[in-house]
Design a protein around this motif. Structure first.
Motif, PDB file in Angstrom:
ATOM      1  N   PRO A 190      37.739  33.324  36.333  1.00 29.12           N
ATOM      2  CA  PRO A 190      36.629  32.936  36.135  1.00 29.12           C
ATOM      3  C   PRO A 190      36.239  33.005  35.024  1.00 29.12           C
ATOM      4  O   PRO A 190      37.328  33.287  34.235  1.00 29.12           O
ATOM      5  CB  PRO A 190      35.282  34.460  37.003  1.00 29.12           C
ATOM      6  N   LEU A 191      35.381  31.637  34.763  1.00 34.06           N
ATOM      7  CA  LEU A 191      35.298  31.760  32.859  1.00 34.06           C
ATOM      8  C   LEU A 191      34.000  32.364  33.177  1.00 34.06           C
ATOM      9  O   LEU A 191      32.994  32.330  33.293  1.00 34.06           O
ATOM     10  CB  LEU A 191      34.938  29.797  32.539  1.00 34.06           C
ATOM     11  N   VAL A 192      34.254  33.038  31.533  1.00 31.32           N
ATOM     12  CA  VAL A 192      32.848  33.808  31.388  1.00 31.32           C
ATOM     13  C   VAL A 192      32.373  33.023  30.062  1.00 31.32           C
ATOM     14  O   VAL A 192      32.748  33.037  28.655  1.00 31.32           O
ATOM     15  CB  VAL A 192      33.569  35.412  31.012  1.00 31.32           C
ATOM     16  N   LEU A 193      31.151  32.702  29.901  1.00 35.80           N
ATOM     17  CA  LEU A 193      30.612  32.415  28.655  1.00 35.80           C
ATOM     18  C   LEU A 193      29.996  33.448  27.779  1.00 35.80           C
ATOM     19  O   LEU A 193      30.056  32.282  27.179  1.00 35.80           O
ATOM     20  CB  LEU A 193      28.853  31.914  29.675  1.00 35.80           C
ATOM     21  N   SER A 194      30.232  34.278  28.115  1.00 35.66           N
ATOM     22  CA  SER A 194      28.982  34.987  27.365  1.00 35.66           C
ATOM     23  C   SER A 194      29.918  36.295  26.913  1.00 35.66           C
ATOM     24  O   SER A 194      30.084  37.499  28.141  1.00 35.66           O
ATOM     25  CB  SER A 194      28.113  34.882  26.355  1.00 35.66           C
TER      26      SER A 194
ATOM     27  N   ASN B 271      24.282  28.884  26.259  1.00 38.22           N
ATOM     28  CA  ASN B 271      23.015  29.406  27.114  1.00 38.22           C
ATOM     29  C   ASN B 271      23.269  30.349  28.550  1.00 38.22           C
ATOM     30  O   ASN B 271      23.203  29.714  29.856  1.00 38.22           O
ATOM     31  CB  ASN B 271      21.828  28.608  27.520  1.00 38.22           C
ATOM     32  N   PRO B 272      24.085  31.218  28.114  1.00 35.19           N
ATOM     33  CA  PRO B 272      25.329  31.732  28.960  1.00 35.19           C
ATOM     34  C   PRO B 272      24.393  32.226  30.343  1.00 35.19           C
ATOM     35  O   PRO B 272      24.160  32.995  31.476  1.00 35.19           O
ATOM     36  CB  PRO B 272      26.126  32.862  29.101  1.00 35.19           C
ATOM     37  N   TRP B 273      22.487  32.996  29.794  1.00 32.66           N
ATOM     38  CA  TRP B 273      21.728  32.792  30.967  1.00 32.66           C
ATOM     39  C   TRP B 273      21.420  32.463  32.278  1.00 32.66           C
ATOM     40  O   TRP B 273      20.868  32.966  32.939  1.00 32.66           O
ATOM     41  CB  TRP B 273      20.487  33.232  30.464  1.00 32.66           C
TER      42      TRP B 273
ATOM     43  N   ILE C 286      32.133  22.176  27.514  1.00 36.63           N
ATOM     44  CA  ILE C 286      33.862  23.811  27.633  1.00 36.63           C
ATOM     45  C   ILE C 286      33.881  22.931  27.250  1.00 36.63           C
ATOM     46  O   ILE C 286      34.832  22.886  28.715  1.00 36.63           O
ATOM     47  CB  ILE C 286      32.874  24.544  28.603  1.00 36.63           C
ATOM     48  N   PRO C 287      35.111  22.969  26.678  1.00 35.59           N
ATOM     49  CA  PRO C 287      36.205  21.855  26.226  1.00 35.59           C
ATOM     50  C   PRO C 287      37.466  23.041  26.764  1.00 35.59           C
ATOM     51  O   PRO C 287      38.516  22.416  27.079  1.00 35.59           O
ATOM     52  CB  PRO C 287      37.078  21.816  24.691  1.00 35.59           C
ATOM     53  N   ASP C 288      37.158  24.408  27.008  1.00 34.40           N
ATOM     54  CA  ASP C 288      38.374  25.072  27.590  1.00 34.40           C
ATOM     55  C   ASP C 288      37.839  25.461  29.049  1.00 34.40           C
ATOM     56  O   ASP C 288      38.833  26.202  29.617  1.00 34.40           O
ATOM     57  CB  ASP C 288      38.935  26.432  26.864  1.00 34.40           C
ATOM     58  N   ALA C 289      36.827  24.870  29.862  1.00 38.45           N
ATOM     59  CA  ALA C 289      36.817  25.042  31.224  1.00 38.45           C
ATOM     60  C   ALA C 289      37.833  24.736  31.704  1.00 38.45           C
ATOM     61  O   ALA C 289      38.193  23.614  31.602  1.00 38.45           O
ATOM     62  CB  ALA C 289      34.886  24.354  31.418  1.00 38.45           C
ATOM     63  N   PRO C 290      37.891  25.254  33.024  1.00 33.56           N
ATOM     64  CA  PRO C 290      38.998  24.493  33.880  1.00 33.56           C
ATOM     65  C   PRO C 290      38.624  23.270  34.746  1.00 33.56           C
ATOM     66  O   PRO C 290      36.665  22.634  34.759  1.00 33.56           O
ATOM     67  CB  PRO C 290      38.731  25.210  34.944  1.00 33.56           C
ATOM     68  N   ILE C 291      39.076  22.243  35.360  1.00 34.94           N
ATOM     69  CA  ILE C 291      39.223  21.142  34.770  1.00 34.94           C
ATOM     70  C   ILE C 291      39.207  20.532  36.519  1.00 34.94           C
ATOM     71  O   ILE C 291      38.797  19.515  36.952  1.00 34.94           O
ATOM     72  CB  ILE C 291      40.155  19.594  34.120  1.00 34.94           C
ATOM     73  N   SER C 292      39.353  22.193  37.180  1.00 33.79           N
ATOM     74  CA  SER C 292      38.972  21.812  39.154  1.00 33.79           C
ATOM     75  C   SER C 292      37.868  23.165  39.430  1.00 33.79           C
ATOM     76  O   SER C 292      37.526  23.704  38.083  1.00 33.79           O
ATOM     77  CB  SER C 292      40.614  22.586  39.715  1.00 33.79           C
TER      78      SER C 292
ATOM     79  N   ASP D  63      30.385  41.722  33.359  1.00 36.44           N
ATOM     80  CA  ASP D  63      29.151  42.412  34.149  1.00 36.44           C
ATOM     81  C   ASP D  63      28.716  41.375  35.732  1.00 36.44           C
ATOM     82  O   ASP D  63      28.271  42.292  36.191  1.00 36.44           O
ATOM     83  CB  ASP D  63      29.478  43.372  33.927  1.00 36.44           C
ATOM     84  N   SER D  64      28.342  39.984  35.163  1.00 38.19           N
ATOM     85  CA  SER D  64      27.923  39.821  36.112  1.00 38.19           C
ATOM     86  C   SER D  64      28.102  38.960  37.262  1.00 38.19           C
ATOM     87  O   SER D  64      29.898  38.731  37.125  1.00 38.19           O
ATOM     88  CB  SER D  64      27.051  38.420  34.959  1.00 38.19           C
ATOM     89  N   PRO D  65      27.293  38.757  37.857  1.00 38.27           N
ATOM     90  CA  PRO D  65      28.232  37.853  39.186  1.00 38.27           C
ATOM     91  C   PRO D  65      28.577  36.692  38.998  1.00 38.27           C
ATOM     92  O   PRO D  65      27.436  35.402  37.855  1.00 38.27           O
ATOM     93  CB  PRO D  65      26.500  38.018  40.419  1.00 38.27           C
ATOM     94  N   THR D  66      29.699  35.578  39.918  1.00 36.13           N
ATOM     95  CA  THR D  66      29.381  34.361  39.776  1.00 36.13           C
ATOM     96  C   THR D  66      29.327  33.554  40.410  1.00 36.13           C
ATOM     97  O   THR D  66      29.094  34.011  41.440  1.00 36.13           O
ATOM     98  CB  THR D  66      31.845  34.584  39.461  1.00 36.13           C
ATOM     99  N   LEU D  67      28.891  32.493  39.671  1.00 41.65           N
ATOM    100  CA  LEU D  67      28.742  31.332  40.705  1.00 41.65           C
ATOM    101  C   LEU D  67      29.983  30.342  40.509  1.00 41.65           C
ATOM    102  O   LEU D  67      31.070  29.970  39.483  1.00 41.65           O
ATOM    103  CB  LEU D  67      27.698  30.464  40.134  1.00 41.65           C
ATOM    104  N   LEU D  68      29.819  29.495  41.784  1.00 40.52           N
ATOM    105  CA  LEU D  68      30.925  28.099  42.369  1.00 40.52           C
ATOM    106  C   LEU D  68      30.354  27.517  40.905  1.00 40.52           C
ATOM    107  O   LEU D  68      29.120  26.729  40.683  1.00 40.52           O
ATOM    108  CB  LEU D  68      30.560  27.913  43.502  1.00 40.52           C
ATOM    109  N   ALA D  69      31.335  26.692  40.083  1.00 50.04           N
ATOM    110  CA  ALA D  69      31.029  25.463  39.054  1.00 50.04           C
ATOM    111  C   ALA D  69      32.058  24.393  39.700  1.00 50.04           C
ATOM    112  O   ALA D  69      33.395  24.592  39.395  1.00 50.04           O
ATOM    113  CB  ALA D  69      31.715  26.036  37.975  1.00 50.04           C
ATOM    114  N   ILE D  70      31.418  23.174  39.605  1.00 50.29           N
ATOM    115  CA  ILE D  70      32.064  22.127  40.152  1.00 50.29           C
ATOM    116  C   ILE D  70      32.589  21.339  39.403  1.00 50.29           C
ATOM    117  O   ILE D  70      31.192  20.044  38.442  1.00 50.29           O
ATOM    118  CB  ILE D  70      31.480  21.596  41.277  1.00 50.29           C
TER     119      ILE D  70
END
Length: 319
Positions: free
Chosen positions: A306-310, A148-150, A176-182, A191-198
């Motif tokens: 940045p992590l791009v979901l799609s 659900n990248p949306w 998401i196993p390959d997501a950063p751990i920080s 091409d989408s804006p990014t959001l802070l992920a914690i």
């Protein structure tokens, strides 16, 4: 307990003189609103279920006050409307109020339009009650995934500054196993804006991300994996985010008629949760809410790609 703290009021203390960000987060929900209880407690019966969330949350407030530990409380909007005094009590105690959605719907059951309505309603409810901006969101059951990248675009549109829903681990129902751990930046598409992920805390062991941040991992496992994960994060100067639910500290709650495995996963360890959490709080000092250290968390995110979901065009866009 604590004065309310907003990100813009933080001092620019040099990193070398500060402990890494260490935060307790609480997902405020009833036990019968969990995903595992969905089959035995249908949504249509929620209004007739006994509520225990107030007393359980008040117990957590007492425990956090004893250890001078401001936290972030991710409230369901439906809980806030049913127990408005509880939201005010949490805010008045100096804790951050954040959003857990409105009706604890797994994102697989929503689309961009219904999710936007859900989070917008919950965010307004919480801001009206708490008298503070709601900056963060956590999806029920960690359900922000590559499916659900949306959801990231929805959170942008709703005005959130951060998301705390992506678990960097392998799990059959989330993660998401390959997501950063920080902390990192996340986008729905290139091409989408990014959001802070914690993300929540994981313990790096043998090249794998071992989930040790809370929930069942806190109750079902020995306490040492969580303590080891916290020690490792401190050594690596990596933020450590833990998560809990009020019902996990309610030893006297009535048991739902769940299958045996589900009953074990849900109720094992609830009688010792308060004692174990007190040990965690006393072993590691310097606990803060996420909002109190948001500039620092954002700075950590800027050091990572940045992590791009799609990588393709999203089929379902935000209306």
């Amino acid at each position: 307990m604590h004065a309310r703290t907003h990100p813009e009021s933080l001092s620019a203390t040099p990193r070398s003189r500060r402990e890494p960000v260490r935060s307790i987060t609480i997902d405020v929900e009833e036990a019968w609103q969990t995903e595992v209880a969905r089959k035995v407690v249908p949504r249509s019966s929620w209004d007739h279920q006994p509520s225990r969330v107030v007393d359980a949350t008040q117990g957590l407030l007492t425990l956090l006050a004893e250890h001078d530990a401001p936290a972030t409380f991710f409230f369901l909007g439906c809980i806030a409307r049913q127990h408005p005094r509880l939201v005010r009590d949490v805010a008045d105690a100096g804790h951050e109020i954040a959003c857990h959605g409105d009706g604890h719907d797994h994102l697989s059951r929503l689309n961009p339009i219904s999710m936007l309505a859900d989070v917008t309603r919950a965010k307004k409810t919480l801001e009206d009650l708490a008298g503070q901006p709601v900056l963060g969101y956590r999806a029920p059951t960690w359900s922000v995934t590559r499916a659900n990248p949306w959801a990231i675009d929805v959170l942008h549109q709703a005005g959130f500054l951060y998301d705390a829903s992506i678990f960097p681990t392998l799990h059959p129902n989330y993660g998401i196993p390959d997501a950063p751990i920080s902390p990192f930046r996340v986008a729905s598409r290139p091409d989408s804006p990014t959001l802070l992920a914690i993300p929540p805390l994981v313990w790096r062991l043998g090249g794998r991300n071992i989930p040790v941040a809370g929930g069942g991992y806190f109750r079902l496992l020995p306490l040492q994996p969580m303590l080891s994960g916290l020690s490792q994060a401190r050594r690596d100067h990596r933020p450590a985010i833990l998560y809990f639910h009020p019902w996990e500290f309610d030893a006297d709650q009535p048991r739902l008629p769940l299958p045996l495995l589900s009953r074990l996963r849900m109720y094992r360890g609830v009688g010792s949760s308060t004692r174990r959490m007190a040990r965690v709080l006393s072993t590691f000092a310097g606990w803060t809410s996420l909002a109190q250290r948001l500039p620092e968390l954002s700075a950590v995110a800027r050091t990572q790609r940045p992590l791009v979901l799609s990588t393709g065009s999203s089929e379902r866009q935000v209306a």
